[in-house]
Write a protein that holds these residues in place. Structure first.
Motif, PDB file in Angstrom:
ATOM      1  N   GLY A 111       0.810  -1.209   0.000  1.00  0.00           N
ATOM      2  CA  GLY A 111       0.000   0.000   0.000  1.00  0.00           C
ATOM      3  C   GLY A 111       0.847   1.265   0.000  1.00  0.00           C
ATOM      4  N   VAL A 113       1.800   3.199  -2.467  1.00  0.00           N
ATOM      5  CA  VAL A 113       2.751   3.446  -3.565  1.00  0.00           C
ATOM      6  C   VAL A 113       2.134   4.307  -4.675  1.00  0.00           C
ATOM      7  CG1 VAL A 113       4.066   1.319  -3.166  1.00  0.00           C
ATOM      8  CG2 VAL A 113       2.145   1.287  -4.766  1.00  0.00           C
ATOM      9  N   GLY A 114       0.877   4.684  -4.512  1.00  0.00           N
ATOM     10  CA  GLY A 114       0.236   5.522  -5.534  1.00  0.00           C
ATOM     11  C   GLY A 114      -0.646   4.730  -6.482  1.00  0.00           C
ATOM     12  N   LYS A 115      -1.103   3.560  -6.059  1.00  0.00           N
ATOM     13  CA  LYS A 115      -1.937   2.711  -6.928  1.00  0.00           C
ATOM     14  C   LYS A 115      -3.296   3.367  -7.206  1.00  0.00           C
ATOM     15  CE  LYS A 115      -3.658  -0.623  -4.707  1.00  0.00           C
ATOM     16  NZ  LYS A 115      -4.903   0.126  -4.487  1.00  0.00           N
ATOM     17  N   SER A 116      -3.959   3.869  -6.138  1.00  0.00           N
ATOM     18  CA  SER A 116      -5.279   4.475  -6.343  1.00  0.00           C
ATOM     19  C   SER A 116      -5.160   5.774  -7.126  1.00  0.00           C
ATOM     20  CB  SER A 116      -5.956   4.751  -5.000  1.00  0.00           C
ATOM     21  OG  SER A 116      -6.179   3.530  -4.351  1.00  0.00           O
ATOM     22  N   MET A 148     -10.795  11.010  -3.547  1.00  0.00           N
ATOM     23  CA  MET A 148     -10.020  11.498  -4.697  1.00  0.00           C
ATOM     24  C   MET A 148     -10.903  12.170  -5.763  1.00  0.00           C
ATOM     25  SD  MET A 148      -7.008   8.786  -5.318  1.00  0.00           S
ATOM     26  CE  MET A 148      -5.818   8.421  -4.041  1.00  0.00           C
ATOM     27  N   THR A 273       5.805   5.110  -9.747  1.00  0.00           N
ATOM     28  CA  THR A 273       5.385   6.417  -9.229  1.00  0.00           C
ATOM     29  C   THR A 273       6.449   6.914  -8.265  1.00  0.00           C
ATOM     30  OG1 THR A 273       4.192   5.351  -7.455  1.00  0.00           O
ATOM     31  CG2 THR A 273       2.913   5.944  -9.379  1.00  0.00           C
ATOM     32  N   MET A 274       6.357   8.195  -7.963  1.00  0.00           N
ATOM     33  CA  MET A 274       7.312   8.854  -7.045  1.00  0.00           C
ATOM     34  C   MET A 274       8.743   8.577  -7.521  1.00  0.00           C
ATOM     35  SD  MET A 274       5.357   8.060  -3.455  1.00  0.00           S
ATOM     36  CE  MET A 274       3.639   7.525  -3.475  1.00  0.00           C
ATOM     37  N   VAL A 309       6.058   8.365 -13.037  1.00  0.00           N
ATOM     38  CA  VAL A 309       5.391   9.584 -12.565  1.00  0.00           C
ATOM     39  C   VAL A 309       6.277  10.170 -11.468  1.00  0.00           C
ATOM     40  CG1 VAL A 309       3.270  10.542 -11.579  1.00  0.00           C
ATOM     41  CG2 VAL A 309       3.167   8.459 -12.983  1.00  0.00           C
ATOM     42  N   PRO A 310       6.685  11.442 -11.610  1.00  0.00           N
ATOM     43  CA  PRO A 310       7.611  12.015 -10.616  1.00  0.00           C
ATOM     44  C   PRO A 310       6.964  12.209  -9.252  1.00  0.00           C
ATOM     45  CG  PRO A 310       6.820  13.703 -12.138  1.00  0.00           C
ATOM     46  CD  PRO A 310       6.278  12.392 -12.632  1.00  0.00           C
ATOM     47  N   ILE A 311       7.799  12.438  -8.246  1.00  0.00           N
ATOM     48  CA  ILE A 311       7.267  12.862  -6.938  1.00  0.00           C
ATOM     49  C   ILE A 311       6.737  14.278  -7.154  1.00  0.00           C
ATOM     50  CG2 ILE A 311       7.870  13.506  -4.566  1.00  0.00           C
ATOM     51  CD1 ILE A 311      10.147  11.461  -4.733  1.00  0.00           C
ATOM     52  N   ASP A 312       5.491  14.481  -6.820  1.00  0.00           N
ATOM     53  CA  ASP A 312       4.874  15.731  -7.228  1.00  0.00           C
ATOM     54  C   ASP A 312       3.936  16.234  -6.134  1.00  0.00           C
ATOM     55  OD1 ASP A 312       3.596  17.764  -8.499  1.00  0.00           O
ATOM     56  OD2 ASP A 312       2.822  16.573 -10.174  1.00  0.00           O
ATOM     57  N   LEU A 315       0.469  16.890  -7.266  1.00  0.00           N
ATOM     58  CA  LEU A 315      -0.336  15.667  -7.416  1.00  0.00           C
ATOM     59  C   LEU A 315      -0.959  15.287  -6.066  1.00  0.00           C
ATOM     60  CD1 LEU A 315      -1.273  13.144  -8.933  1.00  0.00           C
ATOM     61  CD2 LEU A 315       1.001  12.195  -8.704  1.00  0.00           C
ATOM     62  N   CYS A 319      -4.976  15.170  -5.190  1.00  0.00           N
ATOM     63  CA  CYS A 319      -5.644  14.005  -4.573  1.00  0.00           C
ATOM     64  C   CYS A 319      -6.470  14.474  -3.384  1.00  0.00           C
ATOM     65  CB  CYS A 319      -4.617  13.009  -4.036  1.00  0.00           C
ATOM     66  SG  CYS A 319      -3.873  11.990  -5.272  1.00  0.00           S
TER      67      CYS A 319
HETATM   68  P1  ADP Z   1      -2.107   3.321  -2.726  1.00  0.00           P
HETATM   69  O1  ADP Z   1      -3.390   3.230  -3.496  1.00  0.00           O
HETATM   70  O2  ADP Z   1      -0.992   2.563  -3.383  1.00  0.00           O
HETATM   71  O3  ADP Z   1      -2.273   2.968  -1.305  1.00  0.00           O
HETATM   72  P2  ADP Z   1      -2.429   6.175  -3.006  1.00  0.00           P
HETATM   73  O4  ADP Z   1      -2.713   6.382  -4.432  1.00  0.00           O
HETATM   74  O5  ADP Z   1      -3.581   6.232  -2.063  1.00  0.00           O
HETATM   75  O6  ADP Z   1      -1.606   4.851  -2.776  1.00  0.00           O
HETATM   76  O7  ADP Z   1      -1.350   7.241  -2.628  1.00  0.00           O
HETATM   77  C1  ADP Z   1      -0.781   7.324  -1.341  1.00  0.00           C
HETATM   78  C2  ADP Z   1      -0.295   8.751  -1.077  1.00  0.00           C
HETATM   79  O8  ADP Z   1       0.771   9.045  -1.953  1.00  0.00           O
HETATM   80  C3  ADP Z   1      -1.365   9.794  -1.332  1.00  0.00           C
HETATM   81  O9  ADP Z   1      -1.275  10.800  -0.387  1.00  0.00           O
HETATM   82  C4  ADP Z   1      -1.001  10.349  -2.697  1.00  0.00           C
HETATM   83  O10 ADP Z   1      -1.401  11.682  -2.838  1.00  0.00           O
HETATM   84  C5  ADP Z   1       0.490  10.235  -2.691  1.00  0.00           C
HETATM   85  N1  ADP Z   1       1.075  10.101  -4.030  1.00  0.00           N
HETATM   86  C6  ADP Z   1       0.644   9.298  -5.028  1.00  0.00           C
HETATM   87  N2  ADP Z   1       1.412   9.455  -6.119  1.00  0.00           N
HETATM   88  C7  ADP Z   1       2.359  10.373  -5.791  1.00  0.00           C
HETATM   89  C8  ADP Z   1       3.435  10.990  -6.498  1.00  0.00           C
HETATM   90  N3  ADP Z   1       3.711  10.661  -7.762  1.00  0.00           N
HETATM   91  N4  ADP Z   1       4.174  11.921  -5.851  1.00  0.00           N
HETATM   92  C9  ADP Z   1       3.903  12.238  -4.561  1.00  0.00           C
HETATM   93  N5  ADP Z   1       2.918  11.695  -3.854  1.00  0.00           N
HETATM   94  C10 ADP Z   1       2.131  10.785  -4.455  1.00  0.00           C
END
Ligand code: ADP
Length: 480
Positions: A111, A113-116, A148, A273-274, A309-312, A315, A319
């Motif tokens: 969890g 990692v930015g999946k959702s 989101m 991601t990140m 996808v960069p750390i942003d 973004l 969200c």
């Molecule tokens: P997952 O579904 O893998 O648990 P989420 O999509 O809910 O992850 O993202 C977890 C957190 O990371 C959220 O706060 C989201 O805004 C942040 N996040 C997602 N992608 C990035 C990114 N590319 N750069 C910085 N933060 C990110």
């Protein structure tokens, strides 16, 4: 499906083999990009699936296809429905979700990692590219899409139920359903796996998705029951594995990838991601979470890297505001990465479905006259470009119906001698989406040959079979 002696589907397919895909150089028929051929009183119509990489050649390809078919004797008019959408995924005649052309699952090893975030933005990126899209938040233990998408939906929005089906909520043209819409915001989801799995199936099939090009499913993280059930039970077009670049994340992502491979779900690719942080002042990139992880995974496991996808910070804000970045700021680096990843997904879907054994259906059945010393023959033109020629007498002998085969012992009740040497096919009638009822000139009408069975009956062997009973035993064994 037509049996043809005069103008038939087979002739049209043969004529269309001159159309080649500029990308692979292969012909459109072998690539399975021709479908739904209809012939009526000299009027011919068919669908052409133009790969997205060939979109600039769409008109030229369509014109060539019309010319190729027009040149066939007896053709009076040609209607071509040329589309840039990928050919729908149909396995053994069935779609994963009726009306949905492609179901794509988005998974991750762990969890956070930015999946959702990726599922949501990929859904809107696909929408932006012109496709009709649905989004299912199957992360039932931690549904985040209600948050989101909160700019467009009130946090207590609830889908309506009509005729026992949930009506998805429309967010800027994307149909969405999430567990977050169904439970109270501060309620934890306390379900055992079988209950959760049942709920997911309910979500998948109990929702009025309508006609969609893509349904994106945001899976819970990991490789548990829900992921397995979903992957096994649906004719999924493919999986996307999301990971951050760190070694530890990548190692866990690999487990997810292996799970999909294990249950036969095609891997569309890895999305990182990140991936790196761009300094706001000087623009230089720092690899805060390491680098090269997803690239290495893609290389070692031979799966495409869909994007990085960069750390942003923007973004993260988008969200939190419930305003997906692809909609809020389509020009941002993150949006561009998601749009590019969506385009790669399309290419992968176009490439992976084509010619796959599971998708193969007969496009035409043609009776061929007897050649000296043999019985009539029968040609089946399959959607993967293969043409199988069967000896009609052998195919009649291998009839799988209960009159011809004892259902319990699998023993054949007829002998080759009992079948007329000059037997030939009278008609081929499609049965459901999985088989064909072959009606023979000896008045035998009860044989339903599944496509799988027809493919298993290796055509060459059927013709050259020296010892019918042995072959019969082999086939019944193979079928049991
Ligand atoms: P997952 O579904 O893998 O648990 P989420 O999509 O809910 O992850 O993202 C977890 C957190 O990371 C959220 O706060 C989201 O805004 C942040 N996040 C997602 N992608 C990035 C990114 N590319 N750069 C910085 N933060 C990110």
């Amino acid at each position: 499906m037509a049996t043809s002696k005069s103008l038939g589907t087979a002739q049209i397919l043969d004529a269309l083999r001159v159309i080649t895909d500029p990308g692979s150089g292969k012909d459109f028929v072998s690539l399975g990009l021709v479908a739904n051929i209809k012939v009526q009183a000299g009027k011919v119509s068919f669908d052409l699936y133009i790969p997205s990489h060939a979109q600039d050649h769409k008109d030229e390809i369509k014109r060539k296809a019309v010319d190729a078919v027009k040149n066939i004797e007896g053709v009076l008019a040609v209607f071509v429905n040329a589309t840039l959408k990928p050919r729908p995924r149909v396995v053994h005649g069935q779609q994963a979700v009726p009306g949905v052309n492609h179901v794509i699952v988005v998974g991750s090893g762990k969890g956070g990692v930015g999946k959702s975030t990726s599922s949501v933005n990929l859904a809107f990126a696909l929408k932006k590219l012109g496709y009709s899209v649905g989004l299912l938040d199957a992360d039932i233990y931690g549904p985040s899409q209600a948050t989101m998408l909160s700019k467009f939906l009130s946090l207590d929005a609830k889908p309506e139920v009509k005729e026992n089906l949930l009506i998805p909520l429309d967010v800027e043209g994307v149909k969405t359903i999430s567990m977050g819409f169904m439970i109270e915001r501060d309620q934890p989801t306390v379900w055992r796996a079988p209950m959760a799995t049942k709920m997911i199936q309910q979500f998948l099939l109990g929702v009025e998705w309508g006609e969609l090009d893509f349904l994106i499913i945001d899976l819970p993280p990991g490789t548990g029951d829900i992921q397995l059930t979903l992957s096994q039970q649906s004719n999924i077009s493919g999986a996307i594995v999301v990971t951050t670049p760190q070694k530890v994340a990548v190692e866990i992502a690999r487990k997810g990838l292996l799970m999909f491979k294990h249950v036969g779900v095609p891997i569309l690719g890895v999305l990182e991601t990140m991936s790196g942080f761009a300094c706001g002042d000087c623009g230089s990139m720092s690899a805060i979470f390491g680098e090269g992880g997803a690239k290495a995974l893609s290389k070692e496991d031979n799966v495409p890297l869909l994007g990085q996808v960069p750390i942003d910070a923007a973004l993260v804000r988008s969200c939190d505001e419930g305003y997906p970045i692809v909609l809020k700021d389509p020009q941002s680096a993150s949006s561009k990465a998601y749009l590019q990843a969506a385009a790669s997904i399309i290419s992968q879907v176009e490439a992976q479905g084509v010619g796959s054994e599971q998708d193969v259906v007969p496009l035409a059945v043609e009776s061929l006259p007897a050649v000296e010393g043999s019985s009539h023959r029968l040609a089946i033109f399959w959607s993967d470009g293969f043409k199988y020629t069967y000896n009609a007498k052998d195919l009649r002998f291998y009839c799988p119906c209960a009159v011809c085969v004892d259902e319990f012992s699998g023993k054949r009740r007829i002998t080759p001698d009992s079948i007329a040497q000059d037997v030939s096919l009278e008609k081929a009638l499609p049965v459901g989406r999985y088989g064909v009822n072959l009606v023979w000139t000896d008045k035998h009408t009860t044989g339903i040959y599944t496509y799988k069975y027809l493919r298993e009956l290796d055509a060459e062997k059927v013709q050259e079979r020296p010892n019918p009973p042995e072959e019969s035993a082999r086939l019944s064994q193979a079928r049991s």
